[in-house]
Scaffold this active site. Structure first.
Site, mmCIF file in Angstrom:
data_model
loop_
_atom_site.group_PDB
_atom_site.id
_atom_site.type_symbol
_atom_site.label_atom_id
_atom_site.label_comp_id
_atom_site.label_asym_id
_atom_site.label_seq_id
_atom_site.Cartn_x
_atom_site.Cartn_y
_atom_site.Cartn_z
ATOM 1 N N ASP A 13 -13.865 -24.865 -32.309
ATOM 2 C CA ASP A 13 -14.213 -23.611 -31.629
ATOM 3 C C ASP A 13 -14.514 -22.466 -32.585
ATOM 4 O OD1 ASP A 13 -13.766 -24.938 -29.230
ATOM 5 O OD2 ASP A 13 -11.646 -24.387 -29.202
ATOM 6 N N GLU A 14 -15.078 -22.773 -33.732
ATOM 7 C CA GLU A 14 -15.395 -21.737 -34.731
ATOM 8 C C GLU A 14 -16.690 -21.006 -34.401
ATOM 9 O OE1 GLU A 14 -15.036 -24.968 -35.453
ATOM 10 O OE2 GLU A 14 -13.393 -25.271 -36.855
ATOM 11 N N LYS A 16 -19.603 -22.843 -33.711
ATOM 12 C CA LYS A 16 -20.658 -23.674 -34.296
ATOM 13 C C LYS A 16 -21.922 -23.630 -33.442
ATOM 14 C CE LYS A 16 -17.777 -27.121 -33.909
ATOM 15 N NZ LYS A 16 -16.563 -26.408 -33.532
ATOM 16 N N GLY A 17 -21.725 -23.611 -32.097
ATOM 17 C CA GLY A 17 -22.869 -23.598 -31.178
ATOM 18 C C GLY A 17 -23.798 -22.430 -31.458
ATOM 19 N N GLY A 40 -16.962 -28.208 -26.703
ATOM 20 C CA GLY A 40 -17.499 -27.182 -25.802
ATOM 21 C C GLY A 40 -18.161 -26.145 -26.685
ATOM 22 N N HIS A 41 -19.470 -26.190 -26.797
ATOM 23 C CA HIS A 41 -20.202 -25.279 -27.681
ATOM 24 C C HIS A 41 -20.924 -24.229 -26.839
ATOM 25 C CE1 HIS A 41 -20.378 -28.533 -31.081
ATOM 26 N NE2 HIS A 41 -19.164 -28.275 -30.652
ATOM 27 N N ARG A 144 -13.341 -53.533 -30.937
ATOM 28 C CA ARG A 144 -14.542 -54.329 -30.653
ATOM 29 C C ARG A 144 -14.534 -55.151 -29.369
ATOM 30 N NH1 ARG A 144 -13.743 -57.266 -35.932
ATOM 31 N NH2 ARG A 144 -11.682 -56.760 -35.140
ATOM 32 N N GLN A 228 -15.852 -30.355 -33.057
ATOM 33 C CA GLN A 228 -14.467 -30.157 -33.511
ATOM 34 C C GLN A 228 -14.482 -29.437 -34.873
ATOM 35 O OE1 GLN A 228 -15.130 -33.723 -32.209
ATOM 36 N NE2 GLN A 228 -14.941 -32.495 -30.380
ATOM 37 N N ARG A 309 -5.830 -20.562 -26.173
ATOM 38 C CA ARG A 309 -5.798 -21.065 -27.552
ATOM 39 C C ARG A 309 -4.674 -20.372 -28.296
ATOM 40 N NH1 ARG A 309 -12.215 -20.197 -28.111
ATOM 41 N NH2 ARG A 309 -12.926 -22.074 -27.059
HETATM 42 P P1 GDP Z 1 -17.789 -23.991 -30.857
HETATM 43 O O1 GDP Z 1 -17.067 -25.055 -30.121
HETATM 44 O O2 GDP Z 1 -17.518 -24.018 -32.316
HETATM 45 O O3 GDP Z 1 -19.278 -23.947 -30.594
HETATM 46 O O4 GDP Z 1 -17.193 -22.602 -30.329
HETATM 47 P P2 GDP Z 1 -16.841 -22.218 -28.790
HETATM 48 O O5 GDP Z 1 -18.113 -22.010 -28.062
HETATM 49 O O6 GDP Z 1 -15.864 -23.181 -28.221
HETATM 50 O O7 GDP Z 1 -16.035 -20.866 -28.995
HETATM 51 C C1 GDP Z 1 -16.614 -19.742 -29.589
HETATM 52 C C2 GDP Z 1 -16.570 -18.578 -28.582
HETATM 53 O O8 GDP Z 1 -16.771 -17.366 -29.270
HETATM 54 C C3 GDP Z 1 -17.655 -18.635 -27.516
HETATM 55 O O9 GDP Z 1 -17.168 -18.098 -26.327
HETATM 56 C C4 GDP Z 1 -18.748 -17.743 -28.112
HETATM 57 O O10 GDP Z 1 -19.621 -17.191 -27.127
HETATM 58 C C5 GDP Z 1 -17.923 -16.687 -28.750
HETATM 59 N N1 GDP Z 1 -18.512 -16.040 -29.935
HETATM 60 C C6 GDP Z 1 -19.332 -16.554 -30.872
HETATM 61 N N2 GDP Z 1 -19.525 -15.687 -31.881
HETATM 62 C C7 GDP Z 1 -18.810 -14.587 -31.566
HETATM 63 C C8 GDP Z 1 -18.568 -13.340 -32.225
HETATM 64 O O11 GDP Z 1 -19.029 -13.088 -33.328
HETATM 65 N N3 GDP Z 1 -17.747 -12.446 -31.586
HETATM 66 C C9 GDP Z 1 -17.190 -12.701 -30.384
HETATM 67 N N4 GDP Z 1 -16.417 -11.768 -29.849
HETATM 68 N N5 GDP Z 1 -17.379 -13.873 -29.730
HETATM 69 C C10 GDP Z 1 -18.163 -14.804 -30.325
HETATM 70 P P1 IMO Z 2 -15.409 -28.027 -30.348
HETATM 71 O O1 IMO Z 2 -16.566 -28.939 -30.739
HETATM 72 C C1 IMO Z 2 -11.104 -27.360 -30.271
HETATM 73 C C2 IMO Z 2 -8.549 -30.873 -29.873
HETATM 74 C C3 IMO Z 2 -7.769 -31.030 -28.588
HETATM 75 C C4 IMO Z 2 -6.552 -31.775 -29.093
HETATM 76 C C5 IMO Z 2 -7.141 -32.704 -30.167
HETATM 77 C C6 IMO Z 2 -7.435 -34.112 -29.676
HETATM 78 O O2 IMO Z 2 -15.669 -27.240 -29.130
HETATM 79 O O3 IMO Z 2 -14.984 -27.223 -31.516
HETATM 80 P P2 IMO Z 2 -9.310 -35.169 -28.086
HETATM 81 O O4 IMO Z 2 -9.638 -34.900 -26.653
HETATM 82 O O5 IMO Z 2 -10.443 -34.967 -29.019
HETATM 83 O O6 IMO Z 2 -8.651 -36.499 -28.288
HETATM 84 O O7 IMO Z 2 -8.166 -34.066 -28.456
HETATM 85 O O8 IMO Z 2 -8.352 -32.091 -30.576
HETATM 86 N N1 IMO Z 2 -10.014 -30.710 -29.691
HETATM 87 C C7 IMO Z 2 -10.667 -29.562 -29.872
HETATM 88 N N2 IMO Z 2 -10.179 -28.319 -30.147
HETATM 89 N N3 IMO Z 2 -12.438 -27.569 -30.179
HETATM 90 C C8 IMO Z 2 -12.928 -28.793 -29.931
HETATM 91 O O9 IMO Z 2 -14.257 -29.066 -29.940
HETATM 92 C C9 IMO Z 2 -12.016 -29.850 -29.722
HETATM 93 N N4 IMO Z 2 -12.163 -31.166 -29.434
HETATM 94 C C10 IMO Z 2 -10.921 -31.672 -29.427
HETATM 95 O O10 IMO Z 2 -7.431 -29.781 -28.040
HETATM 96 O O11 IMO Z 2 -5.670 -30.900 -29.738
HETATM 97 MG MG MG Z 3 -15.655 -25.267 -28.575
#
Ligand code: GDP
Ligand code: IMO
Ligand code: MG
Length: 434
Positions: A13-14, A16-17, A40-41, A144, A228, A309
């Site tokens: 959830d950094e 990346k999307g 979830g991007h 497998r 991830q 989170r």
């Molecule tokens: P991903 O899984 O790495 O693609 O990240 P997620 O989409 O799960 O979580 C990132 C969240 O931060 C999303 O709700 C984005 O819309 C939001 N977001 C992205 N960049 C920024 C930012 O610079 N500031 C804020 N406040 N939100 C951001």
């Molecule tokens: P994105 O791509 C954050 C976490 C789950 C759990 C562990 C194992 O959006 O960054 P799993 O269902 O993969 O077996 O769960 O990994 N996890 C994530 N946490 N962002 C994700 O994806 C994640 N995908 C899995 O919360 O701790």
């Molecule tokens: Mg995410």
């Protein structure tokens, strides 16, 4: 032609999307190579917010080819739902989405196994998976005997395969504690349902390995979208509190079939602080008002599961480990607007482990549970920065914070994000200095 990879350096959830969507403009092909619908991007464009689980974040530019490579575990129901939802919002999903015939398929038993097994985790606390069947599907892939790949669904042997697997899985599930109420694992029903999924997905199915190698040899620009984060990598993360794939930079080759020598640029994506969803050690966690401040301002609730989170200070020990492991060239620091208004910010620069100070990231979860973070305190900034578009216009405190992260990770900060929208992005032409 060199390829670029975008990889998360924390626990997912950094944002990346957002970075992938921004970089897509300069690429021909965007590839997801591991993970599945646990991801979830989020992409925010034109005032619209899109949440993607399986479809690559390149899908918003119709001329870009999106690929799910063989390392992905594919839940056909989730994918079709996502395709339908995107189509309903006017996004083209046709021949611009390609699915590897080698991707492993998630079945209803995988969800049940995921739910039942996580309760029985032997290391003290549940992993807290997303219950998307990810771990059990990868188990079957490596095991497998009970695995089904997308390409298998188009063969005459598919019905027999399902019958055999259902028999074995029914016995296994009974041993684990039985399926949830209302869940039936019936071979005939599953065969009918999955044959229909296969029919709908057929136009997208291809040999993506050959496609990607041809594309790279023809000098087309390829962008790999990690799911991830590096600290959730099954081999190199905080095992067993990880996902079941190689979610660090090392997973690109095995997941996509593209040799590492093609990947010449790795962009490491980091939040300006740290978050984690689910169980497992988190040395800099702030289960207090500071954590809540970050959760509120960053809307830190899971994209997939809506779970709150866990939030904490930036951990430079963990991030440096991740940046080295994933072979990161440059950093993208995201959500820098979130820690505004804190009087001071802490960065963890070392751990105390058994009375010894270290900057190495421990390999065993018990050691990581024991470490005491050593913090460096930096002044915060009070200004809201969501409208800042140039590095020079950031408050002094924010510049200094970025500079320190860059120094500790020994890599330049190339991108800074100050809001979810495409426009709320600052591109550095040089390493930030104050
Ligand atoms: P991903 O899984 O790495 O693609 O990240 P997620 O989409 O799960 O979580 C990132 C969240 O931060 C999303 O709700 C984005 O819309 C939001 N977001 C992205 N960049 C920024 C930012 O610079 N500031 C804020 N406040 N939100 C951001
Ligand atoms: P994105 O791509 C954050 C976490 C789950 C759990 C562990 C194992 O959006 O960054 P799993 O269902 O993969 O077996 O769960 O990994 N996890 C994530 N946490 N962002 C994700 O994806 C994640 N995908 C899995 O919360 O701790
Ligand atoms: Mg995410």
């Amino acid at each position: 032609m060199p390829a670029t990879c975008v990889v998360g350096l924390q626990w997912g959830d950094e944002a990346k999307g957002k970075i992938v969507d921004l970089l897509t403009e300069r690429h021909d092909i965007v590839v997801r190579y591991q993970g599945g619908a646990n991801a979830g991007h989020t992409v925010v464009t034109g005032g619209e917010t899109y949440k993607l689980s399986l479809v690559p974040s390149g899908i918003f530019r119709p001329e870009v080819q999106c690929v799910l490579a063989g390392g992905v575990v594919l839940d056909p129901a989730a994918l079709l739902e996502e395709i339908d939802a995107l189509t309903a919002r006017g996004i083209k999903v046709a021949e611009n989405l390609m699915l590897s015939d080698r991707a492993h398929v998630i079945f209803p038993w995988h969800f049940e196994e995921d739910r039942l097994l996580d309760r029985q985790c032997t290391s003290g606390e549940a992993i807290g998976t997303t219950i998307r069947g990810i771990g059990p599907c990868y188990c079957d892939k490596v095991g497998r005997s009970l695995a089904v790949r997308l390409g298998d669904m188009y063969r005459a042997s598919f019905r027999g395969q399902i019958e055999q697997i259902v028999e074995a899985k029914s016995r296994g599930l009974a041993g684990l504690g039985g399926t949830s109420d209302g869940v039936r694992i019936d071979a005939d029903e599953i065969f009918q349902q999955y044959s229909e999924y296969a029919r709908r997905l057929k136009p997208h199915v291809a040999d993506t390995t050959a496609y990607l190698l041809d594309a790279l040899e023809a000098d087309r620009k390829v962008l790999f979208e990690g799911a991830q984060g590096t600290l959730l990598d099954v081999d190199h993360g905080t095992f067993p509190y990880v996902t079941s794939s190689n979610s660090s930079g090392v997973g690109v080759s095995s997941g996509s079939g593209v040799p590492g020598r093609y990947i010449t640029r790795v962009i490491g994506v980091l939040k300006a602080y740290a978050t984690r969803v689910g169980g497992g050690p988190f040395p800099t966690e702030q289960d207090n008002q500071i954590g809540q401040h970050i959760r509120d301002r960053g809307n830190e609730y899971g994209t997939v599961t809506r779970r709150p989170r866990r939030c904490g200070w930036f951990d430079a020990v963990a991030a440096r480990y991740a940046a080295r492991l994933s072979g990161v060239d440059v950093l993208a620091i995201m959500l820098l607007d979130v820690p505004s208004q804190l009087p001071e910010l802490n960065i963890c620069t070392a751990y105390e482990l058994d009375g010894r100070r270290t900057t190495d990231f421990p390999g065993h979860v018990d050691d990581l549970r024991k470490v005491v973070p050593v913090y460096e305190t930096l002044p915060g900034w009070q200004e809201e920065i969501s409208d800042v578009r140039r590095m020079d216009d950031l408050p002094a405190g924010a510049k200094r914070y970025l500079d320190r992260i860059s120094q500790l990770l020994d890599r330049p900060v190339e991108v800074v994000s100050v809001g979810p929208d495409r426009r709320q992005t600052i591109f550095a032409t040089r390493v930030v200095t104050v």
